[in-house]
Design a protein around this motif. Sequence first.
Motif, short mmCIF file in Angstrom:
data_model
loop_
_atom_site.label_atom_id
_atom_site.label_comp_id
_atom_site.label_asym_id
_atom_site.label_seq_id
_atom_site.Cartn_x
_atom_site.Cartn_y
_atom_site.Cartn_z
N SER A 1 68.79 39.46 89.05
CA SER A 1 67.88 39.76 90.34
C SER A 1 67.59 38.50 90.98
N GLY B 1 64.52 37.36 93.45
CA GLY B 1 63.10 37.89 94.02
C GLY B 1 62.48 37.02 95.14
N VAL C 1 61.53 41.36 83.95
CA VAL C 1 62.09 40.49 85.11
C VAL C 1 61.93 39.26 84.69
N ALA D 1 60.63 36.81 86.81
CA ALA D 1 61.19 35.75 88.09
C ALA D 1 59.74 34.84 88.14
N LEU E 1 61.92 42.23 95.01
CA LEU E 1 63.03 42.08 94.03
C LEU E 1 64.41 42.89 94.67
N SER F 1 68.04 43.94 92.76
CA SER F 1 68.83 43.64 91.56
C SER F 1 70.25 44.22 91.38
#
Length: 432
Positions: free
Chosen positions: A251, A253, A302, A304, A421, A423
């Motif tokens: 991903s 972000g 995630v 991030a 985000l 992905s």
Amino acid sequence: MLRFLSIALAAGTAILSTAGPSLAADMAAPVETTYQAPNWTGFYVGVHGGIASGSLGYVLPSFPTDLDYSFSDEDAVYGVHGGFDYQFASRWVAGLELDYTKMSLPFSPFNGGLNNPIAKVKSTYSITGRVGYLVTPETLFYGRLGYASISMEAEEGFTGTASGSVGATKAGIGAETFLFDNVTARIEANYVDASKEFVTADSQAFDPKYLVVNAGLSYRFGAKNGSAHAAEPAPTMQFSGFYAGGFGAFSFGQSTLEVIDNPVATTGPFASDALGFGGFVGYDFLINDIFVVGAEAEAAYVNAKFEDPSMNSFATGATTLFGTLKATYAISARVGFVATPSTLVYAKGGFAGMVMNANEDFFALENGGTKTLSAYQVGAGIESALSEKLTLRIEGVYTKATDEMILGNSQTEQVSIKPSLLSGRIGLAYRF
């Protein structure tokens, strides 16, 4: 051939009706038909479109040390592609592809700056090798790797602009399936990372990289001629009922860090890339053996991390980490088309939540904490049967907060954080 079989069957029925049961038993024999797989060897051309989430590395000269930023921007993309594939076994395909993708990623991180944007990614072209595995004779899951050239421009001096290109590496995964005749659909996620910095005459250096998730259509010349390799038809998958599975994700972000009471002082948004994973459950309804509607719930880890190198403190060694997108979850509606008896092409969209943590060590007076932000999620994918119960899927998903996290700093309700985000995912599902 069909006309001949119809006449033969009609004649056989008339004979059997007069010859009696014993003769009918003697003559009864199954009619064998030969399955003809599509031909993956040959040239193809197509179009694609999607979304890009980019990161721009930028070093700002400062005292006592330079500030190394990672800024972010998002934009819709579109382009064309073409290539040649060669099927060298019953299940394997390799080829070469050229593509051109138009985009506009204007990085404007300094609201109070004279030069905004400081840089802009305008387009990319690439030449990549593809190697794929036919999970069914009509559906290819593949990876790609090759060279890309990023066209960009950047500020130069007080009012000037420098234009040029920088070489990059392109890597990605995707899925492609026949829709009808010579036409295929694809979903893919591609990561493009500059191999060197774009440097202007006044020695400013910019380092772009981005994730692109797109969908496309291709026309394959000669596909109807049939494959030279023998193949068995894929098992029919009943895209109905309950299913559950898991996925891995890569991903990109972005997160704002907006100063509410002084927009001129705002810097960002900031970028982060992360590897993650998650799980999902859902239920599908199959309509007329060709359309699918359903609902799906998912949760994803995630992690991030977003950093502002200008910090928020004059203290030596103060943290630059201001926020972490820990996880997302979503409840989506799913609508799909059964492209082949074993492959589903689908889109989905629905309500989501984004679990965001604000680092209390970054903000004054220990403001911070964790909040689940309201969001929406949209995506598309291709899912294909590996067996009678197991499916493989590749999908692209975009999640964006509609709410923001308001924080105090030196004053109350002074700063807002709002993430999004993009992905690319690959996953497995078990259908009960």
